[in-house]
Design a protein around this motif. Sequence first.
Motif, mmCIF file in Angstrom:
data_model
loop_
_atom_site.group_PDB
_atom_site.id
_atom_site.type_symbol
_atom_site.label_atom_id
_atom_site.label_comp_id
_atom_site.label_asym_id
_atom_site.label_seq_id
_atom_site.Cartn_x
_atom_site.Cartn_y
_atom_site.Cartn_z
ATOM 1 N N LYS A 147 0.836 -1.197 0.000
ATOM 2 C CA LYS A 147 0.000 0.000 0.000
ATOM 3 C C LYS A 147 0.871 1.248 0.000
ATOM 4 O O LYS A 147 0.614 2.207 -0.729
ATOM 5 C CB LYS A 147 -0.919 -0.004 1.220
ATOM 6 N N ASP A 225 -8.199 -2.592 -8.233
ATOM 7 C CA ASP A 225 -8.801 -1.277 -7.998
ATOM 8 C C ASP A 225 -8.365 -0.671 -6.666
ATOM 9 O O ASP A 225 -8.234 0.551 -6.550
ATOM 10 C CB ASP A 225 -10.328 -1.389 -8.035
ATOM 11 N N GLU A 226 -8.139 -1.507 -5.671
ATOM 12 C CA GLU A 226 -7.701 -0.991 -4.371
ATOM 13 C C GLU A 226 -6.313 -0.369 -4.473
ATOM 14 O O GLU A 226 -6.040 0.670 -3.860
ATOM 15 C CB GLU A 226 -7.691 -2.117 -3.332
ATOM 16 N N ASP A 227 -5.435 -0.984 -5.257
ATOM 17 C CA ASP A 227 -4.102 -0.410 -5.483
ATOM 18 C C ASP A 227 -4.223 0.973 -6.112
ATOM 19 O O ASP A 227 -3.508 1.909 -5.742
ATOM 20 C CB ASP A 227 -3.279 -1.323 -6.397
ATOM 21 N N GLU A 229 -6.680 3.062 -5.857
ATOM 22 C CA GLU A 229 -7.164 4.007 -4.845
ATOM 23 C C GLU A 229 -6.022 4.469 -3.944
ATOM 24 O O GLU A 229 -5.975 5.631 -3.536
ATOM 25 C CB GLU A 229 -8.271 3.358 -4.012
ATOM 26 N N HIS A 230 -5.088 3.575 -3.651
ATOM 27 C CA HIS A 230 -3.928 3.957 -2.837
ATOM 28 C C HIS A 230 -3.054 4.961 -3.596
ATOM 29 O O HIS A 230 -2.534 5.914 -3.011
ATOM 30 C CB HIS A 230 -3.108 2.726 -2.449
#
Length: 241
Positions: A147, A225-227, A229-230
């Motif tokens: 992250k 997608d979470e990457d 957002e980070h």
Amino acid sequence: MATPSDLGLNGTVIRFDTSILTPMEPNLFDAAWLKENQFWRGSTQGRSSAHFLNYADRDMVLRHFHRGGLIGRVNRDLYLRTSAEKSRAMLEFDLLSEMRHEGLPVPRPVAARFVPTGAFYRADIITERIPNAEPLQDVLKTKSLSKQLWIDIGAAIKNLHAHKVYHSDLNCRNIMIDTHDKVWFIDFDKCEKRETGDWMQANIDRLHRSLKKTAAASNGLNWNDEDWEHLLEGYAGPAAN
């Protein structure tokens, strides 16, 4: 910051960093000469191939300027004649030099060459090779990023934009990650300094498309997608000084 000097040879102009190359060896732009003299260390494949060399105790990258798109199918490397000062090689050399002076994570420019050919010209640039670094695209094919590293990538892009640097081709091949998880940027052809504007968001969107396209083609890219957002979290934070 580079200490540049220009060398003229029958119309050809070579700009070089005198703190690295003294004297300037014009044959550094010749891959055959590099191989014959055992300075050549390999090359990349594809349209925009690059040669790796070791000279003056430094690892370097030689890149010839190639045309892209449809025009590149019939004209591989000729550009409409302009002054050496305004040629793509010299503009990239000068921009890299300025960015290095500002502390941005980009390669050090070593030499650039302008070769007039009638109404056209060809161009080349040599930069220092970033040690122990791989393109983000290649890293993601082998492992996931933390992250914090995604946040760092976003923050590095924000810092580039804070210095008004427009990267014309911000994609997952032109972002490099070294073994210390430091983020670098490469390939500043057709790039420039610009005032704040919509191009900043366009840069981010281009990178997003690049990641999605690479993920769709690779069938195993360690990215989601979470990457993303980070990364956006890092971009939204304050720019470094």
